[in-house]
Design a protein around this motif. Structure first.
Motif, mmCIF file in Angstrom:
data_model
loop_
_atom_site.group_PDB
_atom_site.id
_atom_site.type_symbol
_atom_site.label_atom_id
_atom_site.label_comp_id
_atom_site.label_asym_id
_atom_site.label_seq_id
_atom_site.Cartn_x
_atom_site.Cartn_y
_atom_site.Cartn_z
ATOM 1 N N ALA A 41 7.320 0.350 14.307
ATOM 2 C CA ALA A 41 6.354 1.119 13.519
ATOM 3 C C ALA A 41 5.112 0.310 13.175
ATOM 4 C CB ALA A 41 7.014 1.627 12.226
ATOM 5 N N SER A 42 5.247 -1.013 13.122
ATOM 6 C CA SER A 42 4.103 -1.848 12.757
ATOM 7 C C SER A 42 2.998 -1.827 13.815
ATOM 8 C CB SER A 42 4.556 -3.295 12.528
ATOM 9 O OG SER A 42 5.102 -3.847 13.711
ATOM 10 N N PHE A 43 3.316 -1.346 15.018
ATOM 11 C CA PHE A 43 2.313 -1.299 16.086
ATOM 12 C C PHE A 43 1.604 0.054 16.189
ATOM 13 C CE2 PHE A 43 4.809 -4.929 17.632
ATOM 14 C CZ PHE A 43 3.795 -5.806 17.969
ATOM 15 N N ARG A 44 2.036 1.030 15.434
ATOM 16 C CA ARG A 44 1.431 2.363 15.549
ATOM 17 C C ARG A 44 -0.079 2.358 15.316
ATOM 18 N NH1 ARG A 44 6.362 5.287 12.502
ATOM 19 N NH2 ARG A 44 7.586 5.928 14.328
ATOM 20 N N LEU B 224 6.984 -4.429 -0.292
ATOM 21 C CA LEU B 224 6.473 -4.592 1.066
ATOM 22 C C LEU B 224 4.949 -4.603 1.073
ATOM 23 C CD1 LEU B 224 8.845 -2.318 3.206
ATOM 24 C CD2 LEU B 224 8.482 -4.771 3.494
ATOM 25 N N VAL B 225 4.361 -3.692 0.333
ATOM 26 C CA VAL B 225 2.901 -3.608 0.258
ATOM 27 C C VAL B 225 2.322 -4.910 -0.299
ATOM 28 C CG1 VAL B 225 0.970 -2.463 -0.904
ATOM 29 C CG2 VAL B 225 2.825 -1.100 0.071
ATOM 30 N N LYS B 226 2.973 -5.450 -1.327
ATOM 31 C CA LYS B 226 2.480 -6.675 -1.953
ATOM 32 C C LYS B 226 2.683 -7.897 -1.064
ATOM 33 C CE LYS B 226 3.113 -9.644 -6.006
ATOM 34 N NZ LYS B 226 3.854 -9.840 -7.281
ATOM 35 N N GLU C 38 0.676 1.483 2.102
ATOM 36 C CA GLU C 38 1.891 2.150 1.627
ATOM 37 C C GLU C 38 2.489 3.032 2.726
ATOM 38 O OE1 GLU C 38 3.124 5.277 -1.913
ATOM 39 O OE2 GLU C 38 1.653 3.700 -2.350
ATOM 40 N N GLU C 39 1.622 3.654 3.519
ATOM 41 C CA GLU C 39 2.091 4.507 4.613
ATOM 42 C C GLU C 39 2.882 3.694 5.640
ATOM 43 O OE1 GLU C 39 0.265 7.450 8.118
ATOM 44 O OE2 GLU C 39 -1.065 6.336 6.779
ATOM 45 N N THR C 40 2.346 2.528 6.035
ATOM 46 C CA THR C 40 3.049 1.681 6.997
ATOM 47 C C THR C 40 4.321 1.117 6.396
ATOM 48 O OG1 THR C 40 0.962 1.085 8.064
ATOM 49 C CG2 THR C 40 2.844 -0.341 8.479
ATOM 50 N N LEU D 249 10.131 0.906 6.336
ATOM 51 C CA LEU D 249 11.373 1.005 5.569
ATOM 52 C C LEU D 249 12.278 2.089 6.123
ATOM 53 C CD1 LEU D 249 12.995 0.049 3.117
ATOM 54 C CD2 LEU D 249 11.791 1.763 1.751
ATOM 55 N N ALA D 250 11.699 3.172 6.597
ATOM 56 C CA ALA D 250 12.494 4.280 7.138
ATOM 57 C C ALA D 250 13.306 3.851 8.353
ATOM 58 C CB ALA D 250 11.580 5.444 7.513
#
Length: 307
Positions: free
Chosen positions: A41-44, A177-179, A185-187, A192-193
């Motif tokens: 997902a990090s590459f989307r 995760l965001v911090k 927040e979306e990523t 996390l999903a």
């Protein structure tokens, strides 16, 4: 036009490997590999900016994302992870392919190029930090205590069944995760999903392999690592984040920052402002370099007119 995303599993000896692919399978393949405790997902965000002429196949490493973990037991090392890439390449029966990796994915790409020197046609490494691989002799004791001794001491915690794992509030995990990774927040929610599951009482449990918290890279001296990496003949694009340099992540491997240390003339470095996960939040900073390298190779990087 956005590349079509598809997801499925392939079988490996220890379980399933999750594949997330973008594009047309008839186009030249690019194998995409994420970092530790992460997912495809990090590459989307980046996929939206890359040339549509390639087939991007994202794999989720064992115990990451939705891929099955290796069998429980001893600590996991980079050589174990490397074989999962071998399994994916053999599944698709690729003779030649481009490789794009981030962080741990970068290290694995370099290792693959060393083990199978004729298979990767172009190698792209996003912030290939090496402070965890190049270990001076004086630091060996610290490395051992930080990795193997810590793992054995916490063996039960790292090998606890998923259904007995600690429960967390989803909102708190996303905020963390965001911090910590400084992503949107979306990523964070999309990531996390892919490595958590909800519980009946409104919490979540992690599904990623807890052993990844002490993921092991067998130490090599800085000089040995230099000899290995600079012997690779594959054209390489290294995108280095300036924050990682300031944090000392390349202090023992300064050759990674210098194109002239590679005698084959096949290595290019592009310094980009930002942090380790900058390609997730600001993919536009790295996409032009990657696109030119994919389309035109080293010449695309050396020709200023194409950027």
């Amino acid at each position: 036009m956005t590349l079509l995303e598809k997801e499925w599993y392939i079988q490996a000896p220890w379980g399933r490997i999750c594949i997330v692919a973008w594009g047309d399978c008839r186009d030249p393949p690019v194998l995409v590999c994420h970092g530790n405790i992460d997912s495809a997902a990090s590459f989307r965000p980046l996929m939206k900016l890359l040339p549509k002429k390639f087939y991007y196949v994202g794999m989720e490493l064992p115990g990451n994302g939705k891929s099955d973990p290796y069998p429980p037991g001893m600590v996991i090392c980079s050589y174990d992870m490397l074989y999962s890439i071998v399994a994916v390449v053999r599944h698709f029966r690729w003779k030649k392919f481009v490789y794009l990796g981030h962080s741990l994915g970068s290290t694995l790409g370099l290792m693959y190029a060393l083990a199978f020197p004729d298979e990767i046609s172009k190698l792209i490494v996003l912030d290939p930090v090496t402070d965890h691989v190049a270990i001076p002799a004086k630091s060996f004791s610290i490395w051992y205590m930080k990795n193997l001794k810590k793992y054995i001491k916490n063996y039960d915690n790292y090998n606890v069944p998923k259904e007995l794992g600690t429960k967390y509030k989803k909102e708190e995990v996303i905020a963390k995760l965001v911090k910590n990774r400084r992503i949107t927040e979306e990523t964070a929610e999309a990531t996390l999903a892919r490595w958590s599951t909800p519980t009946d009482d409104g919490y979540i449990r992690y599904t990623f392999d807890q052993r990844l918290k002490t993921f092991l890279h067998y130490p090599l001296s800085p000089s040995t690592l230099k000899d290995l990496y600079t012997s690779i003949k594959t054209p390489i694009l290294a995108i280095v984040m300036d924050e990682s340099v300031r944090q000392g992540k390349y202090d023992t491997t300064k050759f990674m920052l210098d194109e002239t240390t590679h005698p084959g003339g096949n290595y290019r470095v592009r310094d980009v402002p930002g942090h380790h996960d900058e390609h997730v939040v600001h993919p536009e900073k790295v996409a032009p370099y990657i696109a030119n390298f994919l389309l035109y190779g080293l010449q695309g990087l050396d020709s200023k007119g194409k950027l």
